[in-house]
Design an enzyme around this catalytic site. Structure first.
Site, PDB file in Angstrom:
ATOM      1  N   GLY A 251       0.799  -1.225   0.000  1.00  0.00           N
ATOM      2  CA  GLY A 251       0.000   0.000   0.000  1.00  0.00           C
ATOM      3  C   GLY A 251       0.828   1.270   0.000  1.00  0.00           C
ATOM      4  O   GLY A 251       0.277   2.367   0.115  1.00  0.00           O
ATOM      5  N   ASP A 252       2.165   1.154  -0.077  1.00  0.00           N
ATOM      6  CA  ASP A 252       2.992   2.369  -0.095  1.00  0.00           C
ATOM      7  C   ASP A 252       4.240   2.090  -0.930  1.00  0.00           C
ATOM      8  O   ASP A 252       4.250   1.125  -1.694  1.00  0.00           O
ATOM      9  CB  ASP A 252       3.316   2.815   1.342  1.00  0.00           C
ATOM     10  CG  ASP A 252       3.469   4.327   1.449  1.00  0.00           C
ATOM     11  OD1 ASP A 252       4.121   4.919   0.562  1.00  0.00           O
ATOM     12  OD2 ASP A 252       2.956   4.929   2.414  1.00  0.00           O
ATOM     13  N   ASP A 253       5.297   2.914  -0.801  1.00  0.00           N
ATOM     14  CA  ASP A 253       6.466   2.767  -1.662  1.00  0.00           C
ATOM     15  C   ASP A 253       7.022   1.335  -1.605  1.00  0.00           C
ATOM     16  O   ASP A 253       7.096   0.730  -0.531  1.00  0.00           O
ATOM     17  CB  ASP A 253       7.564   3.746  -1.238  1.00  0.00           C
ATOM     18  CG  ASP A 253       7.135   5.201  -1.396  1.00  0.00           C
ATOM     19  OD1 ASP A 253       6.136   5.472  -2.100  1.00  0.00           O
ATOM     20  OD2 ASP A 253       7.797   6.080  -0.804  1.00  0.00           O
ATOM     21  N   SER A 284       1.830  -0.752  -6.671  1.00  0.00           N
ATOM     22  CA  SER A 284       1.469   0.024  -5.473  1.00  0.00           C
ATOM     23  C   SER A 284       0.816   1.331  -5.889  1.00  0.00           C
ATOM     24  O   SER A 284       1.136   1.879  -6.941  1.00  0.00           O
ATOM     25  CB  SER A 284       2.736   0.337  -4.664  1.00  0.00           C
ATOM     26  OG  SER A 284       2.597   1.546  -3.954  1.00  0.00           O
TER      27      SER A 284
END
Ligand SMILES: *[C@@H]1O[C@H](CO)[C@@H](O)[C@H](O)[C@H]1NC(C)=O
Ligand SMILES: *[C@@H]1O[C@H](CO)[C@@H](O)[C@H](O)[C@H]1NC(C)=O
Ligand SMILES: *[C@@H]1O[C@H](CO)[C@@H](O)[C@H](O)[C@H]1NC(C)=O
Ligand SMILES: *[C@@H]1O[C@H](CO)[C@@H](O)[C@H](O)[C@H]1NC(C)=O
Length: 447
Positions: A251-253, A284
């Site tokens: 859900g992020d980098d 992502s």
């Protein structure tokens, strides 16, 4: 017979001088030189310490006792702790030096969801506080502080953070302290993580901080795209980190190279350097390859290559901020394929987000020497956004052989740039005029 033997021998003799052992397998360069792989003749199993893999029994004591035994018996060459197939529920635990944690195929080490009993530890000095909230932070699920020669590997067993309770606390704003990482190594060296699946981390997945010589290879990292702050791998104030051959969807980098936050990171002064990232595939809503935004100790000598990104927010993201300080330099990203991305390349100096209001507004970051080569993108909404800082313009931003194609029927928007100098060659769509400034000379003289 003799003839063929002789020719093999001759061939070997001719080739031998140019061969480096770890390049031998079909010329594929790997991280093997970063940390030596160790064989451990002393082996114990979690079941020897009462471990039960039924998914219900709490195995905290079994893990703590097994690791206590490794730490205090100190067998020559270290000890392997075997986790057989099964689901081993446990609270967080600390690793020790000279150990291998070996997860068999079908072995799962699963975090409890008892957030009330979760141990708290001090904030990182380079952050001055927890990343999410002031004060301390919850200890990572698997934690190593001041250790060396640790291997976590096996047959693609799983480390499961069961992070949804934490994500919900974040959504409901009921967190008291910063959420735990799934695995964190602090002040550690000679670490290998390979052939593992990491899933549903409460917060960042893999966080080496103040470490050197870390290898992460053949791992799969999974978390839902709507899980908050589930970064894949965040090398932080660490050197000689090598990440390769992995799939990351979170859900992020996917990978973000960091080095501390504003005045705390500047005072601590520990950069991230010599970071290699190769053969990563992932997806992502945020960035594929990121530097920052916490980069106050500086980030240098990063090489990311052979990266495949699908359904992304941003392909390549270098991000910093006024008040951060730090020098970001010598960053090379090459051979990237992106598909269905909002922004192909983003390099900006205004991400916001300070630890407190004590940051020094005159602490301007420096971004210089960012080379991005050989990028192919399809379904790219916006090719590039480069926004430097007025009193500290980004320099040596060099782009070459980049081709972004828009969403069918809509095309792409133009590049947008400000407070930046650099060069470009073979970039389509045509980049901004700021990136023509040093074409053929100066900081992009490689062209
Ligand atoms: C684990 O390590 C942390 C940080 O080094 C320490 O505060 C904590 O007491 C340790 N926990 C155990 C059970 O040893
Ligand atoms: C584990 O999974 C990775 C990635 O899918 C794969 O390359 C590797 O061969 C697997 N390893 C084992 C021991 O099954
Ligand atoms: C720049 O970084 C690369 C790794 O990407 C490294 O090989 C090279 O030596 C660095 N250059 C300088 C001048 O430090
Ligand atoms: C340009 O980049 C593509 C990858 O996007 C690569 O296949 C090609 O070889 C590169 N061309 C040159 C001249 O390096």
């Amino acid at each position: 017979m003799l003839g063929s033997l002789l020719s093999v021998l001759v061939c070997f003799l001719v080739m031998a001088p140019s061969m480096t052992p770890w390049f031998a397998a079909g010329d594929v360069i790997t991280c093997a030189g970063t940390v030596p792989m160790r064989y451990r003749s002393d082996k114990i199993s979690i079941t020897d310490f009462g471990g039960v893999g039924d998914g219900h029994t709490l195995n905290t004591l079994a893990f703590r006792e097994a690791i206590y035994r490794i730490q205090h018996l100190r067998r020559r060459g270290g000890t392997l702790l075997y986790i057989p197939p099964g689901v081993y529920l446990t609270e967080s635990f600390n690793l020790t030096s000279h150990m291998t944690l070996y997860l068999a195929r079908g072995a799962v080490i699963r975090a409890t969801q008892n957030t009330l009993n979760w141990p708290l530890i001090a904030p990182l000095p380079s952050y001055g506080r927890g990343r999410e909230l002031p004060g301390g932070r919850y200890m990572s699920f698997i934690h190593g502080d001041g250790v060396r020669d640790v291997i976590i590997t096996g047959e693609n067993g799983t480390i499961d953070g069961q992070g949804d309770v934490w994500w919900n606390m974040w959504r409901q704003k009921s967190l008291q302290f910063t959420r735990p990482n799934l695995i964190e190594f602090m002040n550690s060296r000679h670490i290998i993580m390979s052939n593992l699946i990491f899933q549903n981390s409460p917060f960042w997945n893999i966080h080496p901080v103040y470490c050197s010589n870390v290898v992460i290879q053949h791992v799969t990292i999974l978390a839902p795209h709507d899980s908050p702050n589930t970064d894949g791998i965040d090398p932080d104030s660490s050197s000689n980190v090598c990440i390769e051959d992995s799939y990351i969807s979170t859900g992020d980098d996917l990978v973000a190279v960091k080095s501390g936050w504003d005045e705390y990171g500047i005072a601590y002064g520990r950069p991230s350097s010599d970071i290699t990232i190769r053969r990563i595939t992932g997806s992502s809503p945020f960035a594929g390859i990121a530097v920052g935004s916490e980069a106050s100790g500086g980030v240098e000598n990063v090489l990311a290559e052979n990266i495949n990104l699908f359904d992304m927010g941003i392909g390549i993201h270098v991000k910093t901020n006024t008040g951060r300080g730090g020098v970001i330099r010598n960053i090379t990203v090459s051979n990237v394929y992106v598909e269905n991305v909002r922004i192909g390349i983003k390099i900006v100096g205004d991400v916001g987000d300070h630890p407190d209001d004590k940051f020094n507004p005159n602490a301007l970051p420096v971004v210089t020497g960012v080379r991005i080569n050989d990028v192919w993108g399809v379904k790219v909404q916006q090719p590039g956004l480069i926004r430097g800082i007025k009193n500290s313009p980004f320099t040596g931003i060099c782009l070459s052989n980049i081709s972004f194609h828009g969403v069918a029927g809509r095309g792409t928007t133009p590049w947008k740039c400000s407070d930046v100098t650099g060069g470009s060659q073979g970039v389509s769509p045509w980049p901004c005029s700021e990136l023509m400034s040093t074409h053929g000379s100066g900081s992009c003289s490689i062209y």
